[in-house]
Design an enzyme around this catalytic site. Structure first.
Site, PDB file in Angstrom:
ATOM      1  N   CYS A 114       0.814  -1.217   0.000  1.00  0.00           N
ATOM      2  CA  CYS A 114       0.000   0.000   0.000  1.00  0.00           C
ATOM      3  C   CYS A 114       0.846   1.265   0.000  1.00  0.00           C
ATOM      4  O   CYS A 114       0.455   2.275  -0.592  1.00  0.00           O
ATOM      5  CB  CYS A 114      -0.969  -0.016   1.173  1.00  0.00           C
ATOM      6  SG  CYS A 114      -0.161  -0.091   2.791  1.00  0.00           S
ATOM      7  N   HIS A 156      -1.751   1.453   7.203  1.00  0.00           N
ATOM      8  CA  HIS A 156      -2.288   1.279   5.848  1.00  0.00           C
ATOM      9  C   HIS A 156      -2.354   2.630   5.148  1.00  0.00           C
ATOM     10  O   HIS A 156      -2.955   3.580   5.650  1.00  0.00           O
ATOM     11  CB  HIS A 156      -3.681   0.651   5.897  1.00  0.00           C
ATOM     12  CG  HIS A 156      -4.292   0.441   4.542  1.00  0.00           C
ATOM     13  ND1 HIS A 156      -3.697  -0.353   3.584  1.00  0.00           N
ATOM     14  CD2 HIS A 156      -5.424   0.933   3.983  1.00  0.00           C
ATOM     15  CE1 HIS A 156      -4.453  -0.350   2.490  1.00  0.00           C
ATOM     16  NE2 HIS A 156      -5.501   0.422   2.710  1.00  0.00           N
TER      17      HIS A 156
END
Length: 666
Positions: free
Chosen positions: A311, A577
């Site tokens: 990510c 994230h």
């Protein structure tokens, strides 16, 4: 012997009648309104010269001297062209239907009947060449390509017809019917189907033995079932495609070559031009003006697909290349002597496998990104890029500094160069909802540095300590970043009168109610004396500014310009994230989208992530001073903030700015 005038009179009677003459028996495909038929013509008649039929006694004699008992059907073949009209039946002493007649070329012939012969441009067939045919390499909407093994459904035979596709495309004409040229594996015995050696309507499209080529509509072709379990190239490709669909959720993500512009608009039209051996696709884009137009390219399986903690890289790449060209020099710079041996390989993977597919198809499969991650892991000092959690700055350091050797965006007055700037500030308890502009000026003031020039791109890291501790619970990403007062030797305005400033006083930082930050530190000579005459400021130390000589001579006749950079992306982090907010164009009204490379997931250990792009029409209003103040006051608890507002205000990790004026020169 006829006189010259008689001869000229006879020449005026000659009519143009379409036909073909060959030097040996040949097969011709002749057009017909109802069907295509193949006709045989005899060897060249000795009584023809340059396309003119001679009588056997005298070439210039009257029509009545023509040799009797000469049946033109014996000369021209059984299929006398219908172009002669009623004259054909008289000359042959036979009745012939139009269905038995076809025309191909022009010959000049002396009529032996007073019955008028039809002629005219409307009856002559149009002559085409291979260039008039629009060739393709794949049957749209199927897996059948040139070279695929197929079976053909036809009422012409009760047995199956099998062969290999040799040509696909559209023949010339008003009706665009997709045809497929097939070379049959066996010579068929077909009475009701036209065969050839690769010609269609007399135009050669491919070459094969005589009688083995047929042209049929595309919907008559299906994959050859006899080889369903055999690893032919077509079958093997189909298996690979099915496996990739199971592994990644999307069957194909082909490389895209060339130069693809940023995705700054919606694809309205796509033109495909086929000119062997090239296939040229022309895309026409319209600028994205509003959220509705942006929504047309949003959805699931859009953007870059995440895989194995990618990510950090997905969000950064999406921000850098999707809607802006500020980093495009990385994609096209030719290798130099200072570059590593694998420079071109890394550049090719980045451009052809990631950036171009992202801009053209709005999707990049995770295995394409893994190729880049493996190269970065092997070639840079940053380890663990293929599987471990990393930060965007680690990725940028590996790609930009160590491998691609990109010229640093920031050139500092201290002599150092950098690709991004980390904000270092002391927390101000009076600031509950600071803007990036405020923190930016505080950081530059405390470090006492400036930039030597306006950068094309400015990557700013928010003041954080690790991934969890945030100095401020909420930060407002400024839509426009004013960099006027941090550029060395750049003209500045007097903070009091607005004229050209000649002095800077760092001690006056934030001292004016009418202005904050660095804007309060510049003065003209007159205002500096007046302002510092106050007892509180008598101990301030001012420094003379360096002003370009050319500008000083014009200062009295123009307003001192201010230099701005535009926010185009914000990378955010929450619980390790990374996601991104990206602006879909330039200007204050361009809509924003939200990108998450792992928005959803299909399956567990052997599953795959589903990337998603979401349109966020409210973001422009939220980022305005009025909108930000309103939402901050009405939603004091982060839990009641709208989802995307919480992400961008509370989780901002890195803000990316660009100068649309400077980026053209880099």
């Amino acid at each position: 012997m006829s006189s010259k005038s008689d001869h000229d009179s006879e020449k005026e009677k000659k009519q143009i009648i379409p036909n073909s003459f060959g030097d040996s028996l040949e097969r011709y495909e002749l057009p017909n309104e109802s069907d295509h038929q193949t006709h045989a013509y005899p060897k060249k008649n000795q009584n023809r010269k340059n396309g003119i039929l001679k009588n056997t006694e005298s070439n210039h004699g009257p029509a009545e001297s023509t040799k009797e008992n000469v049946d033109l059907a014996d000369i021209l073949g059984a299929n006398w062209p219908n172009g002669a009209g009623p004259a054909a039946m008289i000359l042959n002493n036979k009745s012939r239907t139009a269905a038995e007649s076809n025309i191909s070329e022009d010959i000049t012939m002396k009529p032996s009947s007073p019955i008028p012969i039809k002629s005219g441009p409307e009856e002559l067939p149009t002559r085409f060449t291979a260039a008039d045919y629009q060739g393709l390499v794949v049957i749209p909407g199927s897996d059948l390509v040139i070279g695929s093994l197929v079976e053909v459904s036809s009422s012409a035979t009760s047995e199956g017809l099998y062969g290999v596709i040799r040509w696909i495309g559209f023949p010339p004409g008003a009706q665009k019917i997709l045809l497929v040229g097939i070379e049959l594996e066996d010579e068929p015995h077909l009475k009701n189907m036209l065969t050839s050696d690769g010609k269609h309507a007399g135009v050669r499209l491919f070459t094969c033995p005589e009688g083995r080529a047929i042209f049929v509509a595309a919907n008559k072709c299906t994959a050859d079932r006899r080889f369903a379990d055999v690893d032919t190239p077509s079958a093997a490709a189909s298996k690979v495609s099915n496996n990739q669909a199971k592994k990644f959720g999307v069957a194909d993500c082909p490389a895209v070559y060339g130069s693809i512009p940023p995705l700054s608009g919606c694809t309205d039209t796509c033109f495909t031009i086929e000119r062997s051996p090239l296939t040229i696709q022309i895309f026409i884009f319209t600028e994205i003006h509003n959220s509705e137009e942006l929504a047309s390219i949003c959805g699931k399986f859009k953007g870059i697909q995440g895989h194995h903690n990618s990510c950090y890289l997905d969000a950064t790449l999406f921000s850098m290349f999707t809607f802006t060209s500020v980093f495009d020099s990385i994609l096209y710079r030719h290798p130099g002597p200072q570059d590593i041996r694998n420079y071109s390989e890394v550049q090719k993977v980045l451009r052809d496998d990631i950036v171009n597919p992202l801009r053209k198809n709005v999707f990049v499969r995770s295995d394409r990104v893994m190729k880049l991650r493996e190269l970065l892991d092997q070639l840079s000092s940053v380890s663990g890029l293929t599987c471990e959690e990393k930060d965007p700055e680690e990725f940028l350091n590996s790609l930009l500094s160590q491998i691609m050797k990109v010229e640093p965006f920031l050139k500092l007055s201290s002599g150092q160069d950098s690709y991004f700037y980390q904000l270092f500030v002391e927390k101000d308890e009076k600031l509950t909802f600071p803007s990036v502009q405020q923190l930016f000026e505080q950081s530059f003031h405390s470090s006492d540095i400036k930039l030597k020039e306006v950068p094309s791109c400015f990557i700013i890291q928010m003041p954080r300590f690790g991934k969890n501790f945030k100095m401020y619970p909420r930060i407002l990403p400024s839509q426009v970043l004013d960099v006027t007062d941090i550029i060395e030797n750049s003209p500045r305005q007097c903070s009091l009168c607005g004229n050209l400033a000649e002095y800077e006083c760092r001690d006056c930082f934030g001292s004016l109610q009418s202005g904050t930050g660095l804007e309060c530190t510049s003065f003209c000579t007159k205002c500096r004396i007046t302002f510092h005459s106050h007892s509180k400021r008598t101990n301030h130390v001012s420094k003379r500014l360096s002003i370009p000589k050319d500008y000083r001579s014009m200062a009295d006749h123009m307003v001192v310009p201010r230099l701005y950079m535009e926010l185009f992306a914000v990378v955010c982090i929450e619980t390790s994230h990374y996601v991104a907010f990206v602006k879909s164009g330039s200007g204050p009204d361009a809509p924003w989208c939200f990108f998450d490379s792992m928005a959803d997931r299909k399956g567990e250990q052997n599953g795959y992530n589903i990337p998603e792009i979401t349109c966020v029409p409210e973001l422009t209003q939220w980022l305005s001073e009025e909108g930000a103040r309103s939402i901050n006051e009405t939603s004091t608890n982060d839990k009641v903030l709208p989802e995307h507002a919480k992400r961008i205000f509370c989780d901002a990790y890195m803000c990316l700015y660009q100068s649309t004026d400077i980026m053209m020169y880099h």
